[in-house]
Design a protein around this motif. Structure first.
Motif, PDB file in Angstrom:
ATOM      1  N   GLY A 191       0.724  -1.259   0.027  1.00 57.33           N
ATOM      2  CA  GLY A 191       0.047   0.003   0.079  1.00 57.33           C
ATOM      3  C   GLY A 191       0.884   1.102   0.046  1.00 57.33           C
ATOM      4  O   GLY A 191       0.361   2.312  -0.348  1.00 57.33           O
ATOM      5  N   ALA A 192       2.035   1.003   0.428  1.00 62.02           N
ATOM      6  CA  ALA A 192       2.829   2.293   0.306  1.00 62.02           C
ATOM      7  C   ALA A 192       3.897   2.519  -0.754  1.00 62.02           C
ATOM      8  O   ALA A 192       4.626   3.385  -0.684  1.00 62.02           O
ATOM      9  N   ASN A 193       3.502   1.605  -1.702  1.00 58.28           N
ATOM     10  CA  ASN A 193       4.786   1.741  -2.890  1.00 58.28           C
ATOM     11  C   ASN A 193       4.379   2.926  -3.722  1.00 58.28           C
ATOM     12  O   ASN A 193       3.199   3.431  -3.685  1.00 58.28           O
ATOM     13  N   PRO A 194       5.277   3.352  -4.610  1.00 57.91           N
ATOM     14  CA  PRO A 194       5.029   4.482  -5.176  1.00 57.91           C
ATOM     15  C   PRO A 194       3.770   4.189  -6.453  1.00 57.91           C
ATOM     16  O   PRO A 194       3.490   3.254  -6.925  1.00 57.91           O
ATOM     17  N   ASN A 195       2.943   5.366  -6.443  1.00 58.57           N
ATOM     18  CA  ASN A 195       2.170   5.541  -7.684  1.00 58.57           C
ATOM     19  C   ASN A 195       0.798   4.152  -7.381  1.00 58.57           C
ATOM     20  O   ASN A 195       0.252   3.910  -8.353  1.00 58.57           O
ATOM     21  N   VAL A 196       0.755   3.877  -6.152  1.00 57.49           N
ATOM     22  CA  VAL A 196      -0.199   2.925  -6.055  1.00 57.49           C
ATOM     23  C   VAL A 196      -1.773   3.381  -6.380  1.00 57.49           C
ATOM     24  O   VAL A 196      -1.988   4.542  -6.249  1.00 57.49           O
ATOM     25  N   SER A 197      -2.314   2.196  -6.738  1.00 55.60           N
ATOM     26  CA  SER A 197      -3.786   2.812  -7.264  1.00 55.60           C
ATOM     27  C   SER A 197      -4.732   1.246  -6.555  1.00 55.60           C
ATOM     28  O   SER A 197      -4.271   0.586  -6.202  1.00 55.60           O
ATOM     29  N   VAL A 198      -6.092   2.053  -6.418  1.00 52.58           N
ATOM     30  CA  VAL A 198      -6.971   0.857  -5.917  1.00 52.58           C
ATOM     31  C   VAL A 198      -7.153  -0.404  -6.684  1.00 52.58           C
ATOM     32  O   VAL A 198      -7.103  -1.412  -5.975  1.00 52.58           O
ATOM     33  N   LEU A 199      -7.201  -0.198  -8.075  1.00 48.68           N
ATOM     34  CA  LEU A 199      -7.168  -1.602  -8.935  1.00 48.68           C
ATOM     35  C   LEU A 199      -5.667  -2.287  -8.683  1.00 48.68           C
ATOM     36  O   LEU A 199      -5.817  -3.697  -8.797  1.00 48.68           O
ATOM     37  N   GLY A 200      -4.685  -1.593  -8.497  1.00 49.75           N
ATOM     38  CA  GLY A 200      -3.350  -2.363  -8.160  1.00 49.75           C
ATOM     39  C   GLY A 200      -3.546  -3.183  -6.820  1.00 49.75           C
ATOM     40  O   GLY A 200      -3.160  -4.143  -6.963  1.00 49.75           O
ATOM     41  N   PHE A 239      10.037  -6.694 -20.146  1.00 50.28           N
ATOM     42  CA  PHE A 239       9.323  -6.012 -20.893  1.00 50.28           C
ATOM     43  C   PHE A 239       9.047  -4.484 -20.307  1.00 50.28           C
ATOM     44  O   PHE A 239       8.471  -3.665 -21.250  1.00 50.28           O
ATOM     45  N   GLY A 240       9.861  -4.028 -19.400  1.00 52.20           N
ATOM     46  CA  GLY A 240      10.103  -2.673 -19.169  1.00 52.20           C
ATOM     47  C   GLY A 240       9.010  -2.161 -18.542  1.00 52.20           C
ATOM     48  O   GLY A 240       8.820  -0.769 -18.625  1.00 52.20           O
ATOM     49  N   PHE A 241       8.109  -2.666 -17.857  1.00 55.98           N
ATOM     50  CA  PHE A 241       6.760  -1.964 -16.994  1.00 55.98           C
ATOM     51  C   PHE A 241       7.213  -1.679 -15.568  1.00 55.98           C
ATOM     52  O   PHE A 241       8.173  -2.471 -15.143  1.00 55.98           O
ATOM     53  N   ALA A 242       6.716  -0.744 -14.944  1.00 58.51           N
ATOM     54  CA  ALA A 242       6.972  -0.700 -13.446  1.00 58.51           C
ATOM     55  C   ALA A 242       6.496  -2.108 -12.633  1.00 58.51           C
ATOM     56  O   ALA A 242       5.396  -2.721 -13.360  1.00 58.51           O
ATOM     57  N   VAL A 243       6.970  -2.158 -11.617  1.00 57.45           N
ATOM     58  CA  VAL A 243       6.537  -3.427 -10.834  1.00 57.45           C
ATOM     59  C   VAL A 243       5.990  -2.948  -9.451  1.00 57.45           C
ATOM     60  O   VAL A 243       6.869  -2.542  -8.755  1.00 57.45           O
ATOM     61  N   SER A 244       4.690  -2.863  -9.356  1.00 58.15           N
ATOM     62  CA  SER A 244       4.345  -2.474  -8.224  1.00 58.15           C
ATOM     63  C   SER A 244       4.643  -1.001  -7.979  1.00 58.15           C
ATOM     64  O   SER A 244       5.101  -0.600  -6.795  1.00 58.15           O
ATOM     65  N   GLY A 245       4.693  -0.293  -8.777  1.00 58.95           N
ATOM     66  CA  GLY A 245       5.083   1.247  -8.764  1.00 58.95           C
ATOM     67  C   GLY A 245       6.891   1.391  -8.823  1.00 58.95           C
ATOM     68  O   GLY A 245       7.212   2.610  -8.883  1.00 58.95           O
ATOM     69  N   ILE A 246       7.497   0.255  -8.778  1.00 62.03           N
ATOM     70  CA  ILE A 246       8.986   0.477  -8.751  1.00 62.03           C
ATOM     71  C   ILE A 246       9.434   0.517 -10.166  1.00 62.03           C
ATOM     72  O   ILE A 246       8.949  -0.152 -10.967  1.00 62.03           O
TER      73      ILE A 246
END
Length: 296
Positions: A191-200, A239-246
C-alpha cells in the motif's frame, strides 16, 4: 484474548510477532548496503548533501541489491527462526516439500501470463515498443534484479503463504478466512508503494489469493514461488513495465503514454490494469488443470 479454546496462542498474535520481527530484521540486514551507499556516493550528487535514494540506487545497482536483497534475506531468516523456535515447525512443514516440477510450472506460468498481457497491450495499441524484439538491451540491472526477484519470490511466499497460512491452519481457522487474511495482508504490504492505485491493490490481493490457492492445492511453496519470480521479473526487467510502482529496467522499453491506464496500470505497472486481472483469473484455471493432470 491471547489463547484459543485449545490453550494455544492465537494465530493473530503469532503473525503480529512474525511481522514485527521480520520488519526489524529487514532493517538490520539492509544497513550494510546503506552504509556502502553513503560511503561511495557522499556528497550525493553535484555537492548536494540531501540524498535521493531512488536516483542513488539507480547509479549503483549492486548496492541496491545489497540493500534490498539484504533486507529480504533478513526477513527470510526471521521467518525461518520464528517458524522453527516459536511455531516448532520444520522447513518441510513451512512448505518446502513436493516436486520441483511445481517450481518449473510456476516459472513458466508467471512468464507466460506477463507475455500474454504484453501482447494484448501491444495488439490494442495501448503500448508502443521502443526497441525491436530482435534488439534487447541487456544491462547490469538484468542480472541484479533477477537475483533480487528470486529473493523476493522466496521471502514473500515463505512469509505470506508458508508462515501466515500454516499458522492459521494450525489454529483451525476456516479455509476462506486463511485465504482472505493472507491476501489482504499481502496487498496492504504494497500500500505504500509509489503510484499505488485501488485496482493495483485489488489485483495484488487477487494474486495473493491465487498464491494461496497454489499453496493449498499443491501443499507446497514451489509453485507460487516460481510464479512470483517470473511475474515480477518479466514485468520489469524483460518488458520494461513498473513493478508495483517500482521503476523498471527492462531489456525492452515500452511507452504507455498513449494507453488507457485502466488497461496498462499506468505508473503502477501491469498489476494496476484490467488485463492483469484477467490473466490472474486465467491462472486459477491453469493451476487447477496442472494439478489434475499431475494427479493422473
Amino acid at each position: 484474548m491471547f489463547k484459543n479454546e485449545a490453550n494455544q496462542v492465537r494465530a493473530g498474535w503469532l503473525i503480529l510477532l512474525a511481522f514485527v520481527s521480520m520488519f526489524i530484521a529487514q532493517q538490520i540486514f539492509a544497513v550494510p548496503g546503506s552504509v556502502v551507499l553513503t560511503l561511495i556516493d557522499f556528497p550525493f550528487q553535484d555537492g548536494n548533501y540531501m540524498i535521493d535514494l531512488n536516483a542513488a540506487f539507480d547509479r549503483h545497482p549492486w548496492v541496491f541489491l545489497m540493500t534490498q536483497g539484504g533486507g529480504t534475506v533478513g526477513g527470510m531468516l526471521a521467518t525461518v527462526l520464528l517458524w522453527r523456535f516459536v511455531n516448532k515447525g520444520t522447513l518441510k512443514e513451512l512448505g518446502f516439500r513436493g516436486s520441483l516440477k511445481d517450481f518449473g510450472f510456476g516459472l513458466f506460468l508467471g512468464a507466460l501470463s506477463i507475455f500474454i498481457i504484453f501482447l494484448m497491450l501491444l495488439a490494442t495499441g495501448n503500448i508502443a515498443l521502443l526497441n525491436p524484439l530482435s534488439k534487447p538491451e541487456f544491462s547490469i540491472y538484468t542480472l541484479t534484479f533477477l537475483l533480487l526477484f528470486i529473493l523476493v519470490g522466496f521471502f514473500e511466499e515463505m512469509f505470506f503463504r508458508g508462515y501466515v497460512m500454516s499458522t492459521m491452519e494450525s489454529r483451525r481457522n476456516p479455509k476462506w478466512v486463511i485465504y482472505v487474511v493472507s491476501a489482504l495482508v499481502f496487498s496492504l504490504m504494497h500500500g505504500a508503494n509509489p503510484n499505488v492505485s485501488v485496482l493495483g491493490l485489488v489485483n495484488i490481493a487477487l494474486v495473493g489469493i491465487l498464491f494461496a490457492y497454489m499453496f493449498d492445492v499443491t501443499k507446497s511453496l514451489w509453485l507460487p514461488i516460481g510464479y512470483h519470480i517470473t511475474w515480477n521479473y518479466f514485468q520489469g526487467n524483460v518488458f520494461g513495465f513498473a513493478v508495483s510502482g517500482i521503476s523498471p529496467h527492462g531489456i525492452y522499453n515500452v511507452s504507455i503514454e498513449s494507453g488507457n491506464d485502466v488497461l496498462t496500470g499506468g505508473a503502477f505497472g501491469l498489476e494496476g490494469g484490467l488485463f492483469a486481472t484477467m490473466l490472474i483469473v486465467v491462472s486459477f484455471f491453469a493451476t487447477k488443470l496442472y494439478v489434475n493432470v499431475k494427479a493422473k
